[in-house]
Design a protein around this motif. Structure first.
Motif, PDB file in Angstrom:
ATOM      1  N   CYS A  57       9.925 -11.389 -11.934  1.00 57.43           N
ATOM      2  CA  CYS A  57      10.178 -10.888 -10.574  1.00 57.43           C
ATOM      3  C   CYS A  57       8.903 -10.947  -9.734  1.00 57.43           C
ATOM      4  O   CYS A  57       8.953 -11.223  -8.526  1.00 57.43           O
ATOM      5  CB  CYS A  57      10.704  -9.453 -10.634  1.00 57.43           C
ATOM      6  N   MET A  61       8.051 -11.744  -5.896  1.00 57.42           N
ATOM      7  CA  MET A  61       7.904 -10.543  -5.068  1.00 57.42           C
ATOM      8  C   MET A  61       6.509  -9.928  -5.133  1.00 57.42           C
ATOM      9  O   MET A  61       6.247  -8.926  -4.455  1.00 57.42           O
ATOM     10  CB  MET A  61       8.930  -9.487  -5.512  1.00 57.42           C
ATOM     11  N   THR A  64       4.714  -5.607  -7.779  1.00 58.78           N
ATOM     12  CA  THR A  64       4.930  -4.407  -6.977  1.00 58.78           C
ATOM     13  C   THR A  64       5.949  -3.497  -7.649  1.00 58.78           C
ATOM     14  O   THR A  64       6.623  -3.884  -8.616  1.00 58.78           O
ATOM     15  CB  THR A  64       5.461  -4.785  -5.583  1.00 58.78           C
ATOM     16  N   VAL A  65       6.078  -2.282  -7.113  1.00 58.32           N
ATOM     17  CA  VAL A  65       7.084  -1.339  -7.611  1.00 58.32           C
ATOM     18  C   VAL A  65       8.483  -1.918  -7.417  1.00 58.32           C
ATOM     19  O   VAL A  65       9.346  -1.789  -8.300  1.00 58.32           O
ATOM     20  CB  VAL A  65       6.941   0.018  -6.897  1.00 58.32           C
ATOM     21  N   ASN A  66       8.718  -2.562  -6.284  1.00 59.18           N
ATOM     22  CA  ASN A  66      10.036  -3.152  -6.027  1.00 59.18           C
ATOM     23  C   ASN A  66      10.388  -4.213  -7.070  1.00 59.18           C
ATOM     24  O   ASN A  66      11.538  -4.312  -7.510  1.00 59.18           O
ATOM     25  CB  ASN A  66      10.080  -3.765  -4.628  1.00 59.18           C
ATOM     26  N   HIS A  68       9.422  -4.242 -10.093  1.00 64.24           N
ATOM     27  CA  HIS A  68       9.734  -3.541 -11.335  1.00 64.24           C
ATOM     28  C   HIS A  68      11.129  -2.906 -11.286  1.00 64.24           C
ATOM     29  O   HIS A  68      11.823  -2.848 -12.307  1.00 64.24           O
ATOM     30  CB  HIS A  68       8.666  -2.478 -11.617  1.00 64.24           C
ATOM     31  N   ILE A  69      11.522  -2.454 -10.140  1.00 60.95           N
ATOM     32  CA  ILE A  69      12.872  -1.907 -10.002  1.00 60.95           C
ATOM     33  C   ILE A  69      13.913  -3.004 -10.223  1.00 60.95           C
ATOM     34  O   ILE A  69      14.905  -2.819 -10.933  1.00 60.95           O
ATOM     35  CB  ILE A  69      13.053  -1.253  -8.620  1.00 60.95           C
ATOM     36  N   VAL A  70      13.673  -4.161  -9.621  1.00 52.07           N
ATOM     37  CA  VAL A  70      14.577  -5.299  -9.809  1.00 52.07           C
ATOM     38  C   VAL A  70      14.620  -5.701 -11.283  1.00 52.07           C
ATOM     39  O   VAL A  70      15.693  -5.997 -11.832  1.00 52.07           O
ATOM     40  CB  VAL A  70      14.138  -6.488  -8.933  1.00 52.07           C
TER      41      VAL A  70
END
Length: 749
Positions: A57, A61, A64-66, A68-70
């Protein structure tokens, strides 16, 4: 750096989420295996996903935290897909989530069949204590480390913090900005994936390592148990093999007890790297697995955490194919292929070792289809090539100690010849099988097993090899000819046999005896390892010759298992039989008594002599304590985290324990050659420019503009490394933005 309670909790939960998903997938997919094995494989798969899914990811991207969420969402989707695809449609076959396994296994039986557990548990506790003490241990504001973590940990901390702070993916060196990492960075990004949630750096560093250590230990046990299946006294053999591998050490203890060289026995526990397994002045270089591989070298740790379980899956798959059907074996090869395909960016050496071992295993499989049980090899047939090989190796070693040395190109050619020879044997056996077996069903079986493994590995690994590994391994420092890897110092060079006798000791002696007098099953165990070992004797695969042991130790694992089998069963059978024959006593009860006595003596001698050096080395590691970052630089790192931008460039000294690059994730102009040289990088200009910026005020501003330096650090380390002529007048030219007990920071950009 210090994190928060909330950050620690979230970081731990995020890591455990992937562990849980991995275990769920494993339990449902490996339906024929017991729950303990599924938990191990699921944990490995969980760590694999924690490394790879956020990284994939991040390529799109950023780290980033985003991203990791994905990644977590993707992992959940994969889990749901596996649950649905493995659901039984026939009501009679439906057996729930555990697929018919007992949730509460017979613990008494489990522990009696696996006595090695009683060795693994205290060893894991000891490793945890060492890691807690040796990883950023705070003493009066300073950060301390142990002997093994004093070096490489600085590099790994720098990778972890810079990946998290800068978010660039693929990552670059914070100690050589603008240069992509020439290192399998997923062994560090797994900690960055904990650190990014606000966890402390210490927790982020240690948490994945504890799981990886557990995976390595139990993965090794699974390999041993699978190879020793259907033999007697498997539990005792596994304990001995485990001890010989993880407590590896040769005869280095001799230099601490012999009157001529002992000098001071206590120096083992007081001096830096003066241990029975790491005594370079006496050419003792077979360093202990625990202290010199697993604790300091994260790529090796996380590589083995995947490699050993993958090997157990492949060996299980081979047995399933031979005993049942290729269909039953396919899931094992598929599972192994997924994890193996991700190895290049976790640990390239493990990927290479796996490839070589698998190539020999495939070739042995083709041989078995035609000649299995048809050829029996006597002692003379086995002994002649072993003795001849040792004589040839000793002769080559003697030439390397003379003025008439063989050129590196000769050894490189010899290594390539070995690979070509294996390829020719494979082709010949393949053709022979095609001609002999008119029914091509066997070919379909090979495609369903080895073909599946190869296809998955190529799909996953090819992009990594093309875009990273092959680009990183260019230049004369990589893949070159050399003989006997670390036995190359003219001042202490030994004969080939002497070198391995002093370094590997008992296991070396027992391996030679096993190759000559051992059973057929023991020879089959080590045949792939022998080939891997021979290649490593002629080819170096990286700038540092020492690193060839990352391949040799994988081969050594198989030797330890075969030696354990030979020691616990073959030798006692032969000795007890001889004793009873000489006594003229054929009573079976007395024969068993003699056998048990011989087992106790032989195993005791091999275990004690094979591990004593390692025990003292581990003891030294336990008590070692060194200041890594002094209090003033730790305070500086905390200030930098709170008051500077993540992409700011700092001018600092190029010491290996650089608090700015390691603790803050910020870029510095140039780091230590201790790390950069062995990654095959050219850093000469940057290193010289750092010196010029500190020592030549006339050229300083121009170079700072060229590099876009934002801050200049002047502390005790900088002043001890460089002669700064205008150190007392710097404040007149540059704003002083930080000053604390002799550590000053000037804003220059």
């Amino acid at each position: 750096m210090y994190g928060s309670i909330g950050g620690n909790i979230i970081g731990i939960l995020y890591f455990l989420l992937f562990q849980a998903i991995g275990i769920i997938i494993s339990v449902r997919y490996l339906k024929k295996e017991n729950i303990a094995y599924c938990v191990l494989m699921g944990s490995v798969l969980g760590s694999f996903m924690t490394s790879w899914l956020p990284a994939l990811c991040a390529f799109f991207m950023g780290f980033t935290v985003n991203a990791h969420i994905v990644a977590a969402v993707v992992a959940a989707i994969i889990c749901v897909f596996v649950l649905i695809s493995t659901a039984e449609t026939d009501v009679k076959k439906q057996s729930g989530f555990l697929c018919g396994r007992k949730l509460k296994p017979d613990l008494k039986k489990f522990f009696s069949e696996n006595p090695v557990i009683f060795l693994i548990i205290p060893l894991l506790v000891l490793m945890l204590i060492i890691l807690l003490h040796h990883t950023l241990s705070e003493v009066d504001g300073a950060m301390h480390a142990g002997q093994s973590t004093y070096g490489d940990m600085n590099m790994h901390l720098g990778f972890i913090t810079s990946i998290k702070e800068q978010g660039m993916f693929p990552p670059e060196y914070s100690i050589l900005p603008g240069t992509r990492l020439s290192y399998p960075f997923l062994s560090d990004s797994i900690s960055s994936s904990v650190y990014i949630w606000g966890a402390s750096l210490k927790l982020s560093y240690i948490l994945p390592m504890i799981f990886a250590l557990t995976q390595v230990f139990f993965g090794m046990v699974c390999v041993a148990k699978e190879l020793l299946k259907k033999t007697k006294k498997v539990g005792a053999k596994v304990v001995l093999a485990f001890s010989l591998f993880f407590f590896n050490g040769g005869l280095g203890i001799w230099y601490f007890i012999h009157p001529a060289t002992s000098e001071n026995f206590s120096r083992i526990f007081t001096e830096f790297y003066q241990t029975p397994t790491n005594l370079v002045d006496y050419n003792v270089q077979w360093h202990n697995v625990i202290c010199d591989m697993l604790i300091p070298q994260r790529a090796t740790l996380f590589g083995w955490a995947m490699l050993f379980p993958v090997l157990s899956l492949i060996i299980k798959g081979i047995r399933k194919k031979n005993e049942t059907t290729a269909k039953e074996a396919t899931p094992y090869f598929l599972f192994a292929g997924v994890i193996a395909g991700g190895l290049p960016l976790v640990h390239t050496h493990s990927f290479l070792a796996l490839g070589v071992l698998c190539a020999v295993m495939v070739t042995i499989g083709l041989y078995d289809r035609i000649y299995k049980d048809k050829h029996k090899f006597g002692v003379m047939v086995k002994g002649i090539p072993v003795v001849a090989g040792l004589i040839v190796m000793s002769f080559i070693a003697s030439t390397q100690m003379s003025d008439d040395q063989l050129k590196p190109e000769v050894f490189l050619l010899a290594g390539y010849a070995l690979v070509a020879g294996l390829g020719c044997i494979f082709v010949i056996l393949l053709i022979a099988n095609l001609l002999k077996n008119k029914n091509k069903k066997w070919l379909g079986e090979e495609f369903r097993t080895w073909g599946v493994l190869l296809a998955i590995v190529l799909i996953f690994a090819a992009p990594q090899l093309v875009n990273f590994t092959f680009k990183q391994a260019r230049g004369e420092q990589f893949v070159r000819g050399a003989f006997n890897w670390a036995n190359n110092n003219p001042e202490v060079m030994d004969d080939y046999i002497i070198f391995y006798l002093k370094n590997i000791g008992t296991v070396f002696v027992m391996s030679i005896l096993m190759l000559i007098f051992g059973k057929k099953r023991q020879l089959r165990m080590v045949l792939p390892a022998c080939f891997l070992w021979l290649i490593c004797e002629f080819i170096l695969f990286q700038p540092n010759p020492y690193d060839n042991n990352k391949l040799l130790l994988v081969a050594y694992l198989f030797f330890c298992i075969a030696v354990a089998d030979f020691t616990v069963q073959t030798v006692p059978e032969a000795v007890s039989g001889l004793i009873c024959k000489l006594r003229g006593n054929a009573n079976s009860g007395k024969t068993r008594t003699v056998f048990r006595s011989v087992v106790a003596v032989v195993v005791g001698v091999v275990a004690l002599s094979g591990t004593v050096s390692a025990v003292f080395t581990i003891g030294r590691e336990y008590v070692s304590d060194y200041e890594l970052y002094d209090r003033n630089y730790v305070d500086l790192a905390e200030w930098i985290e709170q008051n500077t931008e993540k992409n700011d460039l700092f001018l600092t000294a190029n010491n290996h324990n650089n608090a700015v690059s390691s603790l803050t994730g910020r870029n510095i102009v140039c780091g230590t050659g201790t790390f950069l040289y062995y990654h095959g990088l050219d850093y000469a200009k940057q290193e010289q420019d750092v010196k010029t910026m500190y020592e030549n005020p006339a050229e300083r501003d121009g170079l700072m503009t060229e590099y876009k330096v934002k801050y200049m650090v002047v502390g005790g380390i900088e002043q001890g490394t460089y002669t700064i002529p205008d150190v007392d007048n710097l404040q007149e030219k540059y704003p002083l933005v930080y000053s604390n007990e002799g550590v000053d920071v000037y804003k220059v950009g």
